[in-house]
Design a protein around this motif. Sequence first.
Motif, PDB file in Angstrom:
ATOM      1  N   VAL A   1       0.864  -1.181   0.000  1.00  0.00           N
ATOM      2  CA  VAL A   1       0.000   0.000   0.000  1.00  0.00           C
ATOM      3  C   VAL A   1       0.899   1.229   0.000  1.00  0.00           C
ATOM      4  O   VAL A   1       1.768   1.381   0.862  1.00  0.00           O
ATOM      5  CB  VAL A   1      -0.946  -0.001   1.225  1.00  0.00           C
ATOM      6  N   GLU A   2       0.685   2.091  -0.977  1.00  0.00           N
ATOM      7  CA  GLU A   2       1.561   3.231  -1.204  1.00  0.00           C
ATOM      8  C   GLU A   2       1.521   4.278  -0.089  1.00  0.00           C
ATOM      9  O   GLU A   2       2.543   4.828   0.294  1.00  0.00           O
ATOM     10  CB  GLU A   2       1.157   3.890  -2.523  1.00  0.00           C
ATOM     11  N   LYS A   3       0.334   4.566   0.400  1.00  0.00           N
ATOM     12  CA  LYS A   3       0.172   5.612   1.416  1.00  0.00           C
ATOM     13  C   LYS A   3      -1.086   5.360   2.220  1.00  0.00           C
ATOM     14  O   LYS A   3      -1.949   4.573   1.824  1.00  0.00           O
ATOM     15  CB  LYS A   3       0.143   6.997   0.770  1.00  0.00           C
ATOM     16  N   LEU A   4      -1.149   6.013   3.379  1.00  0.00           N
ATOM     17  CA  LEU A   4      -2.345   5.967   4.219  1.00  0.00           C
ATOM     18  C   LEU A   4      -2.775   7.399   4.500  1.00  0.00           C
ATOM     19  O   LEU A   4      -1.932   8.288   4.643  1.00  0.00           O
ATOM     20  CB  LEU A   4      -2.066   5.264   5.545  1.00  0.00           C
ATOM     21  N   THR A   5      -4.058   7.598   4.609  1.00  0.00           N
ATOM     22  CA  THR A   5      -4.546   8.917   4.988  1.00  0.00           C
ATOM     23  C   THR A   5      -4.404   9.075   6.509  1.00  0.00           C
ATOM     24  O   THR A   5      -4.263   8.088   7.245  1.00  0.00           O
ATOM     25  CB  THR A   5      -6.031   9.106   4.609  1.00  0.00           C
ATOM     26  N   LEU A   6      -4.484  10.291   6.940  1.00  0.00           N
ATOM     27  CA  LEU A   6      -4.443  10.577   8.375  1.00  0.00           C
ATOM     28  C   LEU A   6      -5.571   9.817   9.083  1.00  0.00           C
ATOM     29  O   LEU A   6      -5.347   9.191  10.119  1.00  0.00           O
ATOM     30  CB  LEU A   6      -4.576  12.084   8.611  1.00  0.00           C
ATOM     31  N   LYS A   7      -6.751   9.828   8.509  1.00  0.00           N
ATOM     32  CA  LYS A   7      -7.890   9.142   9.125  1.00  0.00           C
ATOM     33  C   LYS A   7      -7.667   7.636   9.223  1.00  0.00           C
ATOM     34  O   LYS A   7      -8.068   7.009  10.198  1.00  0.00           O
ATOM     35  CB  LYS A   7      -9.177   9.443   8.362  1.00  0.00           C
ATOM     36  N   GLU A   8      -7.024   7.054   8.214  1.00  0.00           N
ATOM     37  CA  GLU A   8      -6.749   5.614   8.258  1.00  0.00           C
ATOM     38  C   GLU A   8      -5.774   5.282   9.392  1.00  0.00           C
ATOM     39  O   GLU A   8      -5.969   4.308  10.121  1.00  0.00           O
ATOM     40  CB  GLU A   8      -6.173   5.138   6.923  1.00  0.00           C
ATOM     41  N   ILE A   9      -4.745   6.087   9.521  1.00  0.00           N
ATOM     42  CA  ILE A   9      -3.762   5.850  10.588  1.00  0.00           C
ATOM     43  C   ILE A   9      -4.429   5.979  11.951  1.00  0.00           C
ATOM     44  O   ILE A   9      -4.279   5.123  12.821  1.00  0.00           O
ATOM     45  CB  ILE A   9      -2.572   6.836  10.474  1.00  0.00           C
ATOM     46  N   VAL A  10      -5.201   7.037  12.120  1.00  0.00           N
ATOM     47  CA  VAL A  10      -5.877   7.304  13.395  1.00  0.00           C
ATOM     48  C   VAL A  10      -6.865   6.192  13.734  1.00  0.00           C
ATOM     49  O   VAL A  10      -6.909   5.716  14.864  1.00  0.00           O
ATOM     50  CB  VAL A  10      -6.575   8.690  13.330  1.00  0.00           C
ATOM     51  N   SER A  11      -7.635   5.746  12.757  1.00  0.00           N
ATOM     52  CA  SER A  11      -8.639   4.727  13.053  1.00  0.00           C
ATOM     53  C   SER A  11      -8.006   3.378  13.380  1.00  0.00           C
ATOM     54  O   SER A  11      -8.509   2.648  14.221  1.00  0.00           O
ATOM     55  CB  SER A  11      -9.617   4.577  11.889  1.00  0.00           C
ATOM     56  N   LYS A  12      -6.893   3.061  12.754  1.00  0.00           N
ATOM     57  CA  LYS A  12      -6.247   1.772  13.010  1.00  0.00           C
ATOM     58  C   LYS A  12      -5.451   1.778  14.307  1.00  0.00           C
ATOM     59  O   LYS A  12      -5.240   0.723  14.907  1.00  0.00           O
ATOM     60  CB  LYS A  12      -5.356   1.385  11.836  1.00  0.00           C
ATOM     61  N   GLN A  13      -5.002   2.935  14.733  1.00  0.00           N
ATOM     62  CA  GLN A  13      -4.177   2.996  15.937  1.00  0.00           C
ATOM     63  C   GLN A  13      -4.839   3.737  17.092  1.00  0.00           C
ATOM     64  O   GLN A  13      -4.235   3.911  18.137  1.00  0.00           O
ATOM     65  CB  GLN A  13      -2.819   3.642  15.609  1.00  0.00           C
ATOM     66  N   ASP A  14      -6.073   4.180  16.914  1.00  0.00           N
ATOM     67  CA  ASP A  14      -6.848   4.809  17.986  1.00  0.00           C
ATOM     68  C   ASP A  14      -6.067   5.921  18.680  1.00  0.00           C
ATOM     69  O   ASP A  14      -5.812   5.877  19.886  1.00  0.00           O
ATOM     70  CB  ASP A  14      -7.304   3.749  18.991  1.00  0.00           C
ATOM     71  N   VAL A  15      -5.699   6.913  17.876  1.00  0.00           N
ATOM     72  CA  VAL A  15      -4.948   8.071  18.362  1.00  0.00           C
ATOM     73  C   VAL A  15      -5.747   9.321  17.988  1.00  0.00           C
ATOM     74  O   VAL A  15      -6.342   9.362  16.904  1.00  0.00           O
ATOM     75  CB  VAL A  15      -3.548   8.108  17.701  1.00  0.00           C
ATOM     76  N   PRO A  16      -5.784  10.338  18.844  1.00  0.00           N
ATOM     77  CA  PRO A  16      -6.510  11.568  18.503  1.00  0.00           C
ATOM     78  C   PRO A  16      -5.991  12.197  17.204  1.00  0.00           C
ATOM     79  O   PRO A  16      -4.789  12.347  17.007  1.00  0.00           O
ATOM     80  CB  PRO A  16      -6.250  12.484  19.705  1.00  0.00           C
TER      81      PRO A  16
END
Length: 148
Positions: free
Chosen positions: A26-41
């Motif tokens: 996967v080339e890139k992740l959006t900010l929302k994808e990172i946040v949702s997968k790692q449960d970070v504000p």
Amino acid sequence: MLDLSTKSSYATRAVYELSRAWNRGVEKLTLKEIVSKQDVPLDYMEKLLFQLKRGGIVITIRGKNGGYALAKSPSEIKISDITTLMENPVKRLNCLVKENSKKCDIFDYCMIKYVWNDAYVAMNKALSKYTFQDLVDMESKYAAQVKS
């Protein structure tokens, strides 16, 4: 003194998530994808990703379908790269830096600073031992063991 802040914890989780994506092609992740997968504000993660970008760990991909990607392979990024970038070792270990001795009345004869230094060196050595590729590989190995 030797604890790591949430900045280090969350930044490490972001780089880990990007490393997982890298390994899946996967080339890139959006900010929302990172946040949702790692449960970070979200707001906090955005600031951390900016620091990771300035530190040469991640790159940004602009545009409508933009996001974040690793600047280099997960095998080239150590956990200590993130913690060193996010923490301020000099601030946390004031008594170990001669220039800061004016802030401490007992700097010249305090022997505890040597213990703090040993502990700091040991922690850094442990964090330098692992790359993000190691974490991804551990996850794969663990998943295979759970299936068996």
